[in-house]
Design a protein around this motif. Structure first.
Motif, short mmCIF file in Angstrom:
data_model
loop_
_atom_site.label_atom_id
_atom_site.label_comp_id
_atom_site.label_asym_id
_atom_site.label_seq_id
_atom_site.Cartn_x
_atom_site.Cartn_y
_atom_site.Cartn_z
N TYR A 126 0.85 -1.19 0.00
CA TYR A 126 0.00 0.00 0.00
C TYR A 126 0.89 1.24 0.00
O TYR A 126 2.01 1.21 0.48
N GLN A 127 0.36 2.33 -0.56
CA GLN A 127 1.05 3.62 -0.60
C GLN A 127 0.08 4.68 -0.11
O GLN A 127 -0.99 4.87 -0.70
N ILE A 128 0.45 5.39 0.95
CA ILE A 128 -0.38 6.46 1.49
C ILE A 128 -0.27 7.67 0.58
O ILE A 128 0.84 8.09 0.22
N THR A 129 -1.41 8.23 0.18
CA THR A 129 -1.44 9.32 -0.80
C THR A 129 -1.98 10.64 -0.24
O THR A 129 -2.12 11.60 -0.98
N ALA A 138 -0.24 13.50 4.16
CA ALA A 138 0.41 12.26 4.59
C ALA A 138 1.00 11.50 3.40
O ALA A 138 0.50 11.55 2.28
N SER A 139 2.09 10.79 3.70
CA SER A 139 2.71 9.90 2.72
C SER A 139 3.27 8.70 3.48
O SER A 139 3.31 8.69 4.70
N GLY A 140 3.71 7.72 2.74
CA GLY A 140 4.29 6.53 3.36
C GLY A 140 3.78 5.29 2.67
O GLY A 140 3.27 5.33 1.55
N GLY A 141 3.90 4.17 3.35
CA GLY A 141 3.43 2.92 2.77
C GLY A 141 4.10 1.74 3.42
O GLY A 141 4.87 1.87 4.38
#
Length: 165
Positions: A126-129, A138-141
Motif C-alpha cells: 500500500y502507498q499512502i497518498t 500524509a505519505s508513506g506505505g
C-alpha cells in the motif's frame, strides 16, 4: 532615491517577517510506524471502472497504532489468473474516531492456501497518498498482509509500514 530604497527595505523586511511567521507556525513533519490490524467483508461483483469489469468492495474495522480505532472502506479491481487472483487499482479510506481520514492505494495477489476457499495475500503493498485533518499531506506505505475466505468474503488484514504527516 533614498525614499524608494527605504520603501523597498520595509517591504523586504515585512516579507521576511511574514514568511518567518508561516515557518514558525508550521509543525514539522512526523514519521511514525503505521500498523493497522482489522477484519473485513468483501463483496465482489461487476465494476465498470475496472479493465476486467470485475472488482470488490470492502468494509471493515480495526485498530491502528497511529489513530486507534478505525473503520475502513476500499474498492479494487480483480483479475483471475488460473487459481490466483490479482487485485489492482485499490483505493483505501481509513477513518479515525476524530473524523480524520488517511487515503491509500494498494495492489497485490490472492493465492489459495489449499484449505477450502481460504486465500492469502501475496506481494501486496500500500502507498499512502494523503488524507484529511492532520493527515492532509500524509505519505508513506508498506506491506499489506491478510487472508480471505472467498466463499464468504470474510477476511483479516494487517498493514505494516510507516506514515509521514
Amino acid at each position: 532615491m533614498f525614499v524608494s530604497t527605504l520603501r523597498a527595505a520595509r517591504v523586504g523586511a515585512a516579507a521576511v517577517l511574514v514568511l518567518s511567521s508561516f515557518a514558525a507556525s508550521a509543525a514539522p513533519a512526523v514519521t511514525k510506524p503505521f500498523n493497522l490490524s482489522g477484519a473485513f467483508l468483501e463483496v465482489p461483483g461487476p465494476s465498470a471502472r475496472c479493465a476486467s469489469k470485475f472488482g470488490g468492495n470492502i468494509i471493515g474495522h480495526g485498530d491502528s497504532t497511529v489513530t486507534g480505532k478505525v473503520v475502513f472502506l476500499s474498492s479494487d479491481c480483480i483479475t483471475q489468473n488460473g487459481g490466483t487472483f490479482t487485485f489492482s487499482d485499490g483505493k483505501f479510506v481509513i477513518l479515525a474516531n476524530n473524523g480524520d481520514q488517511i487515503f491509500a492505494n494498494y495492489s497485490g495477489q490472492f493465492v489459495p492456501t489449499g484449505q477450502g476457499s481460504n486465500f492469502v495475500f501475496n506481494g501486496a503493498t500500500y502507498q499512502i497518498t494523503g488524507g484529511t485533518g492532520k493527515f492532509k499531506k500524509a505519505s508513506g506505505g508498506g506491506s499489506l498482509n491478510g487472508t480471505e475466505d472467498m466463499a464468504t468474503g470474510q477476511g483479516s488484514l494487517q498493514l505494516s509500514g510507516q506514515i509521514t504527516y
